[in-house]
Write a protein that holds these residues in place. Sequence first.
Motif, PDB file in Angstrom:
ATOM      1  N   PRO A 276     -40.767   6.873 -28.499  1.00  0.00           N
ATOM      2  CA  PRO A 276     -41.703   5.778 -28.198  1.00  0.00           C
ATOM      3  C   PRO A 276     -41.103   4.407 -28.466  1.00  0.00           C
ATOM      4  CG  PRO A 276     -42.802   7.528 -29.420  1.00  0.00           C
ATOM      5  CD  PRO A 276     -41.343   7.856 -29.440  1.00  0.00           C
ATOM      6  N   ASP A 277     -40.315   4.281 -29.536  1.00  0.00           N
ATOM      7  CA  ASP A 277     -39.744   2.980 -29.885  1.00  0.00           C
ATOM      8  C   ASP A 277     -38.845   2.464 -28.766  1.00  0.00           C
ATOM      9  OD1 ASP A 277     -39.872   5.080 -32.055  1.00  0.00           O
ATOM     10  OD2 ASP A 277     -39.951   3.286 -33.316  1.00  0.00           O
ATOM     11  N   ARG A 278     -37.939   3.324 -28.290  1.00  0.00           N
ATOM     12  CA  ARG A 278     -37.011   2.919 -27.229  1.00  0.00           C
ATOM     13  C   ARG A 278     -37.759   2.613 -25.938  1.00  0.00           C
ATOM     14  NH1 ARG A 278     -32.829   7.286 -26.213  1.00  0.00           N
ATOM     15  NH2 ARG A 278     -31.988   5.694 -24.819  1.00  0.00           N
ATOM     16  N   TYR A 279     -38.786   3.426 -25.657  1.00  0.00           N
ATOM     17  CA  TYR A 279     -39.588   3.213 -24.446  1.00  0.00           C
ATOM     18  C   TYR A 279     -40.259   1.840 -24.490  1.00  0.00           C
ATOM     19  CZ  TYR A 279     -43.655   3.555 -21.375  1.00  0.00           C
ATOM     20  OH  TYR A 279     -44.611   3.297 -20.428  1.00  0.00           O
ATOM     21  N   VAL A 280     -40.927   1.526 -25.612  1.00  0.00           N
ATOM     22  CA  VAL A 280     -41.621   0.244 -25.749  1.00  0.00           C
ATOM     23  C   VAL A 280     -40.630  -0.911 -25.636  1.00  0.00           C
ATOM     24  CG1 VAL A 280     -42.868  -1.225 -27.387  1.00  0.00           C
ATOM     25  CG2 VAL A 280     -43.553   1.172 -27.089  1.00  0.00           C
ATOM     26  N   ASP A 281     -39.473  -0.773 -26.286  1.00  0.00           N
ATOM     27  CA  ASP A 281     -38.469  -1.844 -26.246  1.00  0.00           C
ATOM     28  C   ASP A 281     -37.945  -2.060 -24.826  1.00  0.00           C
ATOM     29  OD1 ASP A 281     -38.749  -2.214 -28.935  1.00  0.00           O
ATOM     30  OD2 ASP A 281     -36.928  -1.119 -29.492  1.00  0.00           O
ATOM     31  N   ALA A 282     -37.679  -0.958 -24.105  1.00  0.00           N
ATOM     32  CA  ALA A 282     -37.139  -1.076 -22.748  1.00  0.00           C
ATOM     33  C   ALA A 282     -38.131  -1.750 -21.813  1.00  0.00           C
ATOM     34  CB  ALA A 282     -36.751   0.302 -22.219  1.00  0.00           C
ATOM     35  N   VAL A 283     -39.399  -1.368 -21.911  1.00  0.00           N
ATOM     36  CA  VAL A 283     -40.422  -1.999 -21.079  1.00  0.00           C
ATOM     37  C   VAL A 283     -40.503  -3.491 -21.403  1.00  0.00           C
ATOM     38  CG1 VAL A 283     -42.894  -2.140 -20.567  1.00  0.00           C
ATOM     39  CG2 VAL A 283     -41.787   0.098 -20.756  1.00  0.00           C
ATOM     40  N   GLY A 284     -40.458  -3.824 -22.699  1.00  0.00           N
ATOM     41  CA  GLY A 284     -40.536  -5.221 -23.100  1.00  0.00           C
ATOM     42  C   GLY A 284     -39.384  -6.064 -22.580  1.00  0.00           C
ATOM     43  N   ARG A 285     -38.206  -5.450 -22.433  1.00  0.00           N
ATOM     44  CA  ARG A 285     -37.042  -6.173 -21.919  1.00  0.00           C
ATOM     45  C   ARG A 285     -36.961  -6.145 -20.395  1.00  0.00           C
ATOM     46  NH1 ARG A 285     -34.538  -3.311 -26.262  1.00  0.00           N
ATOM     47  NH2 ARG A 285     -33.703  -1.813 -24.757  1.00  0.00           N
ATOM     48  N   GLY A 286     -37.918  -5.475 -19.748  1.00  0.00           N
ATOM     49  CA  GLY A 286     -37.903  -5.390 -18.285  1.00  0.00           C
ATOM     50  C   GLY A 286     -36.866  -4.438 -17.750  1.00  0.00           C
ATOM     51  N   GLU A 287     -36.388  -3.517 -18.600  1.00  0.00           N
ATOM     52  CA  GLU A 287     -35.363  -2.560 -18.185  1.00  0.00           C
ATOM     53  C   GLU A 287     -35.996  -1.265 -17.678  1.00  0.00           C
ATOM     54  OE1 GLU A 287     -33.062  -1.976 -21.678  1.00  0.00           O
ATOM     55  OE2 GLU A 287     -32.243  -4.022 -21.705  1.00  0.00           O
ATOM     56  N   SER A 288     -35.213  -0.492 -16.956  1.00  0.00           N
ATOM     57  CA  SER A 288     -35.671   0.812 -16.501  1.00  0.00           C
ATOM     58  C   SER A 288     -35.898   1.717 -17.702  1.00  0.00           C
ATOM     59  CB  SER A 288     -34.630   1.452 -15.578  1.00  0.00           C
ATOM     60  OG  SER A 288     -34.970   2.807 -15.307  1.00  0.00           O
ATOM     61  N   VAL A 289     -36.951   2.549 -17.639  1.00  0.00           N
ATOM     62  CA  VAL A 289     -37.217   3.498 -18.720  1.00  0.00           C
ATOM     63  C   VAL A 289     -36.712   4.895 -18.362  1.00  0.00           C
ATOM     64  CG1 VAL A 289     -39.169   2.226 -19.645  1.00  0.00           C
ATOM     65  CG2 VAL A 289     -39.557   3.932 -17.855  1.00  0.00           C
ATOM     66  N   GLU A 290     -36.076   5.010 -17.206  1.00  0.00           N
ATOM     67  CA  GLU A 290     -35.543   6.315 -16.806  1.00  0.00           C
ATOM     68  C   GLU A 290     -34.376   6.693 -17.716  1.00  0.00           C
ATOM     69  OE1 GLU A 290     -33.180   8.290 -13.054  1.00  0.00           O
ATOM     70  OE2 GLU A 290     -34.820   6.901 -12.605  1.00  0.00           O
ATOM     71  N   ALA A 291     -34.437   7.907 -18.264  1.00  0.00           N
ATOM     72  CA  ALA A 291     -33.374   8.375 -19.153  1.00  0.00           C
ATOM     73  C   ALA A 291     -32.324   9.178 -18.398  1.00  0.00           C
ATOM     74  CB  ALA A 291     -33.960   9.236 -20.269  1.00  0.00           C
ATOM     75  N   SER A 292     -32.768  10.040 -17.493  1.00  0.00           N
ATOM     76  CA  SER A 292     -31.826  10.870 -16.733  1.00  0.00           C
ATOM     77  C   SER A 292     -32.565  11.497 -15.565  1.00  0.00           C
ATOM     78  CB  SER A 292     -31.223  11.953 -17.634  1.00  0.00           C
ATOM     79  OG  SER A 292     -30.131  12.588 -16.992  1.00  0.00           O
TER      80      SER A 292
END
Length: 361
Positions: A276-292
């Motif tokens: 969840p932490d990485r997901y929230v951070d990625a969304v906040g930075r406008g980055e893709s949340v796709e991992a693989s």
Amino acid sequence: MIAVEPFGVYLHIPFCASKCDYCAFATWTDRGHLVDAYLDALMVEISRAVDSGLPRATTVFVGGGTPTLVPPERLAAAIDSIPVTAGAEVTVECNPDDVSVDMLRTFRDGGVNRVSIGVQSMSDHVLVSLGRTHDRANVARAVDAVRQAGLPSFNLDLIYGAAAESVDDWTSTVEEAIALDPPHISAYGLTVEAGTALAARPERFPDDDDQADKYEIVDDRLTDHGLANYEVSNWARPGHESAHNFLYWRQQDYRGFGWAAHSHADGRRWWNLRTPDRYVDAVGRGESVEASSETLDAESRLFERRQLLLRTRDGIPADSFSTATLQLLDGMVVPHPDRPDHVVLTRRGRLMANEISTRFV
């Protein structure tokens, strides 16, 4: 009228109060402080997808985790932000301890028209053996709340095969579930998943013969009550089948939102970041949340399609098997009643579905 192409949306709520012994799902019991930030990020991810042309959903499913742990108003707002077709099926998984009439009315106002209640067992000692913490007495109260809130459909989710569960325990669970008159029941055999608390305790592993006996009990009781089997582990009255699950079984497209959520489009599958932490951070930075991601080749996709559909009342083309194999499977596979070029599993075949899937040509 132009037919609408089925398209599903899945929202993942990864928070749990405790971890069930058999659970291998992507959930956390120590991230409650992230609930608000996570729901904010979920809304942003949905909004970006809508702006990019997300198709209208014919089904929406909110799972977890425990969706009923988060504020219902916020969850309803996330659900309501998803564009849906007229008559779309919108389901939320519910813990019976959390359910209230007000909660379900809030969900209903957000577009929810179906809930799935995690019952698992109506025996206290079996619930303890599964690592479940809910109060079985709250199941009837939750069902009453569903009816008071005016939701048109609901499912009771059961699990059989715990080491602590006798045949009488299971029979009582099924009978008590039927007494609540649900339009849909799911009954899954307990499975051992790597990395779970159950996997570390071989003496608690389910017994195949015991599970087969319990499957026959639930099938007999539900069929007698007017719930027809439409997939190995699912029974429903006409019109109450899970449209969202059928979308998975038929390899149709869907989009998953949230931490670790999976998506599928035209044979390509991808999944989001797994914390969840990485997901929230990625969304906040406008980055893709796709991992693989992975893309199935034609042969693998055909095998998977056959394997999934064989479990359902749709069946599969008879030529998925050689003539010799069909003869060998006599009594387990029979002609489809409405599609002479297809075959379906008998109850005996349902008990052997995985083995039968290894016999495709």
